[in-house]
Design an enzyme around this catalytic site. Structure first.
Site, short mmCIF file in Angstrom:
data_model
loop_
_atom_site.label_atom_id
_atom_site.label_comp_id
_atom_site.label_asym_id
_atom_site.label_seq_id
_atom_site.Cartn_x
_atom_site.Cartn_y
_atom_site.Cartn_z
N ASN A 40 0.82 -1.23 0.00
CA ASN A 40 0.00 0.00 0.00
C ASN A 40 0.85 1.27 0.00
O ASN A 40 0.38 2.34 0.36
CB ASN A 40 -0.92 0.03 1.23
CG ASN A 40 -1.77 -1.20 1.38
OD1 ASN A 40 -1.54 -2.03 2.26
ND2 ASN A 40 -2.74 -1.35 0.50
N HIS A 68 -2.58 -6.17 -3.44
CA HIS A 68 -2.54 -4.88 -4.16
C HIS A 68 -1.38 -4.82 -5.17
O HIS A 68 -1.08 -3.74 -5.69
CB HIS A 68 -2.44 -3.71 -3.17
CG HIS A 68 -3.73 -3.41 -2.48
ND1 HIS A 68 -4.77 -2.75 -3.10
CD2 HIS A 68 -4.17 -3.70 -1.23
CE1 HIS A 68 -5.79 -2.64 -2.26
NE2 HIS A 68 -5.45 -3.22 -1.11
N HIS A 184 -2.06 -7.88 5.83
CA HIS A 184 -3.27 -7.66 5.01
C HIS A 184 -4.43 -7.06 5.80
O HIS A 184 -5.13 -6.20 5.28
CB HIS A 184 -3.74 -8.92 4.30
CG HIS A 184 -5.02 -8.72 3.52
ND1 HIS A 184 -5.07 -7.94 2.38
CD2 HIS A 184 -6.29 -9.18 3.71
CE1 HIS A 184 -6.32 -7.94 1.91
NE2 HIS A 184 -7.07 -8.68 2.70
N HIS A 186 -4.37 -5.12 8.38
CA HIS A 186 -4.02 -3.78 8.90
C HIS A 186 -4.38 -3.62 10.37
O HIS A 186 -4.40 -2.49 10.87
CB HIS A 186 -4.66 -2.66 8.07
CG HIS A 186 -4.09 -2.52 6.69
ND1 HIS A 186 -4.10 -1.33 6.00
CD2 HIS A 186 -3.48 -3.41 5.88
CE1 HIS A 186 -3.54 -1.50 4.80
NE2 HIS A 186 -3.15 -2.76 4.72
#
Ligand code: FE2
Ligand code: FE2
Length: 268
Positions: A40, A68, A184, A186
């Site tokens: 990210n 991502h 993943h 967070h």
């Protein structure tokens, strides 16, 4: 050897947190190696050679990724040319890039002695995850078998949503790798432990970036999306920037974990 794993770096605030905090963390914990999930790092979505370069310049040795991966087209350059950039191993055969790597480290404790090899492996879960990839269990086990011919110090970033899948993979690899840390979600979990075979585990490292947010994004658009289902722009938030991760102490000779400690540090 002692390594720091840094949870998903979100946008510019996340990159700034690494640049500001990593030098001090390296000194305080006497770190030999630093690994970060960078999926990210570019505006909250994906990674580019520029954001990866900033993270390497801040003192990170290896960057892992996740779902991502494809958000920024410039990632192709990293996949083709950057040996320190890993993508989930269990993408289909023929996907550019690689899912594991072996790196040489001059351990601080063993100064003057020959460098130690550390393997890093990135894999992605399949439960509640898109796109569905190959089964990470046999893929990781097979890769670990190959890596163990070169070194018994192996770190795994398992990028997955379901805690059950994360715990199961770590239990499956217990005794074969030094650590499995999840990314993943967070959200940093408080279940750090060392399994009987000597594998350190933490379900999720958390994320590095603005925590006055929803998982790093501005709060209001996310609430609006849940209320209306209408698409929203999810900008990266700004405030209460934290670095999340874990420090793991590994026995150089056996590759077994000696200690795992969560990290949550605020940028001043
Ligand atoms: Fe993430
Ligand atoms: Fe992710």
């Amino acid at each position: 050897m002692k390594l720091l794993f840094i949870g998903d770096i979100v946008g510019q605030p996340g990159r700034r947190a690494v640049a500001e905090l990593l030098p001090r963390l390296r000194r305080e914990h006497q770190l030999d190696f630093a690994i970060a999930n960078g999926e990210n790092s570019a505006g909250g979505s994906g990674i580019t050679p520029k954001t990866a370069g900033e993270i390497f310049d801040a003192g990170v040795d290896v960057i892992t990724c996740g779902d991502h991966l494809w958000d920024q087209k410039e990632v192709m350059e990293l996949l083709a040319n950057e040996q320190r950039f890993l993508r989930p191993l269990n993408y289909p055969l023929g996907t550019p890039g690689r899912g594991s790597g072996i790196f040489e480290v001059q351990s601080l404790k063993a100064k003057g002695q020959s460098p130690v090899s550390i393997a890093v492996l990135n894999a992605q879960g399949r439960t509640f995850m898109q796109p569905p990839l190959d089964n990470p269990f046999p893929a990781a086990a097979e890769e670990v078998k190959k890596l163990r011919e070169r070194t018994s110090i192996i770190f795994v970033d398992f990028h997955a949503e379901a805690t059950s899948e994360k715990i199961a993979l770590a239990r499956y690899l217990d005794g074969r790798v030094s650590a499995v840390v999840g990314t993943h979600t967070h959200v940093q979990t408080a279940d750090e432990q060392i399994f009987p075979g000597g594998t350190a585990f933490l379900s999720d490292a958390g994320f590095t970036g603005p925590h006055e947010s929803v998982l790093g994004r501005e709060i209001e658009p996310v609430i609006k999306r849940f209320l209306t289902n209408m698409p929203q722009r999810f900008e990266v938030a700004k405030n209460r920037v934290l670095l999340h991760g874990a420090v793991i102490d590994i026995d150089d000779a056996t590759g077994k974990a000696l200690k795992i400690q969560r990290v949550a540090e605020a940028v001043d």
